[in-house]
Design a protein around this motif. Structure first.
Motif, PDB file in Angstrom:
ATOM      1  N   LEU A  99      37.646  28.345  -2.218  1.00  0.00           N
ATOM      2  CA  LEU A  99      38.225  28.775  -3.488  1.00  0.00           C
ATOM      3  C   LEU A  99      39.567  29.426  -3.193  1.00  0.00           C
ATOM      4  O   LEU A  99      39.622  30.496  -2.589  1.00  0.00           O
ATOM      5  CB  LEU A  99      37.283  29.765  -4.171  1.00  0.00           C
ATOM      6  CG  LEU A  99      37.724  30.362  -5.507  1.00  0.00           C
ATOM      7  CD1 LEU A  99      37.850  29.281  -6.572  1.00  0.00           C
ATOM      8  CD2 LEU A  99      36.725  31.437  -5.950  1.00  0.00           C
ATOM      9  N   GLN A 100      40.663  28.780  -3.581  1.00  0.00           N
ATOM     10  CA  GLN A 100      42.014  29.260  -3.254  1.00  0.00           C
ATOM     11  C   GLN A 100      42.889  29.278  -4.511  1.00  0.00           C
ATOM     12  O   GLN A 100      43.729  28.402  -4.703  1.00  0.00           O
ATOM     13  CB  GLN A 100      42.646  28.371  -2.180  1.00  0.00           C
ATOM     14  CG  GLN A 100      41.884  28.271  -0.871  1.00  0.00           C
ATOM     15  CD  GLN A 100      41.874  29.548  -0.058  1.00  0.00           C
ATOM     16  OE1 GLN A 100      41.009  29.770   0.760  1.00  0.00           O
ATOM     17  NE2 GLN A 100      42.851  30.413  -0.269  1.00  0.00           N
ATOM     18  N   PRO A 101      42.725  30.269  -5.391  1.00  0.00           N
ATOM     19  CA  PRO A 101      43.581  30.348  -6.581  1.00  0.00           C
ATOM     20  C   PRO A 101      44.922  30.998  -6.255  1.00  0.00           C
ATOM     21  O   PRO A 101      45.023  31.834  -5.358  1.00  0.00           O
ATOM     22  CB  PRO A 101      42.757  31.244  -7.516  1.00  0.00           C
ATOM     23  CG  PRO A 101      41.995  32.149  -6.590  1.00  0.00           C
ATOM     24  CD  PRO A 101      41.702  31.334  -5.359  1.00  0.00           C
ATOM     25  N   PHE A 102      45.977  30.609  -7.005  1.00  0.00           N
ATOM     26  CA  PHE A 102      47.312  31.163  -6.803  1.00  0.00           C
ATOM     27  C   PHE A 102      47.958  31.432  -8.155  1.00  0.00           C
ATOM     28  O   PHE A 102      47.990  30.530  -9.007  1.00  0.00           O
ATOM     29  CB  PHE A 102      48.184  30.196  -5.993  1.00  0.00           C
ATOM     30  CG  PHE A 102      47.621  29.870  -4.634  1.00  0.00           C
ATOM     31  CD1 PHE A 102      47.631  30.811  -3.624  1.00  0.00           C
ATOM     32  CD2 PHE A 102      47.060  28.627  -4.388  1.00  0.00           C
ATOM     33  CE1 PHE A 102      47.104  30.521  -2.369  1.00  0.00           C
ATOM     34  CE2 PHE A 102      46.527  28.323  -3.145  1.00  0.00           C
ATOM     35  CZ  PHE A 102      46.547  29.277  -2.129  1.00  0.00           C
ATOM     36  N   PRO A 103      48.485  32.625  -8.379  1.00  0.00           N
ATOM     37  CA  PRO A 103      49.091  32.939  -9.679  1.00  0.00           C
ATOM     38  C   PRO A 103      50.240  32.022 -10.064  1.00  0.00           C
ATOM     39  O   PRO A 103      50.449  31.742 -11.245  1.00  0.00           O
ATOM     40  CB  PRO A 103      49.571  34.383  -9.505  1.00  0.00           C
ATOM     41  CG  PRO A 103      48.736  34.932  -8.396  1.00  0.00           C
ATOM     42  CD  PRO A 103      48.467  33.782  -7.477  1.00  0.00           C
ATOM     43  N   ASP A 104      51.016  31.541  -9.069  1.00  0.00           N
ATOM     44  CA  ASP A 104      52.135  30.640  -9.357  1.00  0.00           C
ATOM     45  C   ASP A 104      51.766  29.175  -9.170  1.00  0.00           C
ATOM     46  O   ASP A 104      52.601  28.293  -9.304  1.00  0.00           O
ATOM     47  CB  ASP A 104      53.348  30.992  -8.500  1.00  0.00           C
ATOM     48  CG  ASP A 104      53.055  30.925  -7.009  1.00  0.00           C
ATOM     49  OD1 ASP A 104      51.868  30.797  -6.632  1.00  0.00           O
ATOM     50  OD2 ASP A 104      54.008  31.017  -6.208  1.00  0.00           O
ATOM     51  N   GLY A 105      50.514  28.918  -8.833  1.00  0.00           N
ATOM     52  CA  GLY A 105      50.055  27.551  -8.640  1.00  0.00           C
ATOM     53  C   GLY A 105      50.052  27.131  -7.177  1.00  0.00           C
ATOM     54  O   GLY A 105      50.787  27.673  -6.355  1.00  0.00           O
ATOM     55  N   LEU A 106      49.228  26.166  -6.868  1.00  0.00           N
ATOM     56  CA  LEU A 106      49.165  25.610  -5.523  1.00  0.00           C
ATOM     57  C   LEU A 106      50.496  24.953  -5.167  1.00  0.00           C
ATOM     58  O   LEU A 106      51.084  24.236  -5.969  1.00  0.00           O
ATOM     59  CB  LEU A 106      48.047  24.570  -5.462  1.00  0.00           C
ATOM     60  CG  LEU A 106      47.897  23.772  -4.163  1.00  0.00           C
ATOM     61  CD1 LEU A 106      47.552  24.676  -2.999  1.00  0.00           C
ATOM     62  CD2 LEU A 106      46.832  22.700  -4.351  1.00  0.00           C
TER      63      LEU A 106
END
Length: 396
Positions: A293-300
């Motif tokens: 699970l690798q979420p990123f606020p600015d997107g992958l």
């Protein structure tokens, strides 16, 4: 070869970097990989980095030059003298991160030094470009933003070749002066991609509380923004199914786990925080997980080495799009990609994947294939050696 540049073996390669092992960091690991890869291809490779000579580690076939004074005025003098003692022609490949070169990210002398190296080829690899600025930021931040933009413009005007780790940087580099197109060259995973099956099985056994346990992994440093998304996503996923266990790898994991359990006491015993691990052990740990699970606020994006590690290992991955997400991710079929950078969207994408374990093997294989074709070290070397072309970034 294309003929645009001197043949790779007719020049000596000089990788100039603000960090190199044993100094930690993504740029440090990347420079080691590239130096080692070029040396294996028969190139003469030198690395120039801050530090003391007694601390030096070097890949086979690579000469590492330490600059005790760093890239300050005295260090640049040493760099100039030692470069001049070496035979030419030379290709300087700068691993550019403003703060890595000292002077609180405002090393204008370094940018000017590069600009006047007229006898050498200069290639710029922008891992980062400049410091943010804006009306709502303090004036000190805006001064830093202005100086780092000026530095980028100076080196950009000089470079014979320009690479970026993500298309997101194009918005900062598209304006003139610039002599050449910008090329997109993603950073490969800095972890071993084929951990021993015995190590993976051993770690999986130590993390599982029962044969039916499902391991949900995350790799990161648990900074505030990503940690905030994780805290909104992980607890609902764990509560949904008692077989699920969170595996938190990376520095900052223990502190985040402690905070998470303090707020969600019902999850005690189902969050395993491993902290920083050696590369071999970290690779085997990620491979032992069922889903990452690798979420990123600015997107992958392709500058996210944690996501690259999961793809390279062929572990089913959940992430999300955002303003920094490059076009090839969309429709790649290589991961479960939430359509927006919200916790609700990421949680749904993760739940959909976790609820369909029969899809995991095929998704993991697509992830590994997608990584090999687009992001691997072999791809990087093929571009640098002109055996294939990088994607040229369109001006905006």
């Amino acid at each position: 070869m294309s003929g645009r540049h001197q043949d790779a073996r007719s020049v000596s390669w000089h990788l100039i970097t603000g960090e190199f092992p044993p100094q930690p960091g993504g740029v440090s690991d990347y420079t080691w990989q590239v130096a080692e890869g070029l040396a294996r291809e028969g190139c003469a490779v030198h690395v120039w980095a801050p530090g003391e000579p007694q601390d030096t580690l070097s890949p086979k076939g690579v000469t590492v030059h330490r600059l005790p004074e760093g890239f300050g005025v005295r260090g640049l003098g040493r760099l100039e003298r030692e470069l001049e003692r070496l035979p030419g022609p030379k290709r300087l490949v700068v691993q550019y991160v403003p703060h890595a070169f000292g002077y609180r990210a405002m090393n204008v002398p370094f940018a000017l030094w590069l600009a006047r190296r007229r006898r050498d080829e200069v290639w710029m690899f922008f891992h980062e470009v400049c410091f943010p600025w804006g009306w709502k930021l303090p004036w000190r931040h805006n001064v830093l933003g202005a100086v780092t933009r000026a530095m980028a413009a100076i080196v950009l005007a000089r470079a014979e070749r320009v690479f970026v780790s993500t298309l997101w940087w194009n918005r900062l580099l598209h304006a003139p002066p610039r002599r050449v197109p910008i090329e997109w060259l993603p950073v490969p995973s800095n972890l071993p991609t084929q951990p021993p099956a015995s190590a993976v099985a051993s770690i999986r056994g130590s993390l599982r509380t029962a044969p039916e346990t499902v391991l949900i992994g995350h790799l990161g440093t648990y900074g505030d923004l990503i940690a905030g998304m994780l805290e909104e996503v992980l607890p609902p996923l764990l509560r949904q199914d008692s077989r699920r266990v969170a595996v938190l790898a990376g520095r900052g994991g223990p502190r985040f786990a402690e905070q998470l359990i303090a707020r969600h006491s019902e999850l005690a015993g189902r969050v395993r925080a491993l902290g920083g691990l050696p590369g071999d052990e970290l690779s085997a740990t990620l491979k032992a997980c069922d889903v990452l699970l690798q979420p990123f606020p600015d997107g992958l994006s392709t500058r996210r080495s944690s996501a690259m590690a999961g793809l390279a290992l062929g572990v089913p991955l959940v992430s999300n799009t955002g303003p920094a997400t490059e076009p090839p991710w969309h429709g790649s079929g290589a991961l479960a990609l939430a359509p927006e950078p919200t916790s609700a969207a990421v949680r749904k994408a993760a739940e959909d994947l976790l609820s369909a374990p029969e899809t995991w093997p095929a998704l993991g294989q697509r992830a590994a294939d997608f990584y090999t074709e687009n992001f691997s070290l072999a791809h990087t070397l093929n571009v640098l050696l002109d055996r294939t072309s990088a994607r040229v970034v369109e001006d905006t």
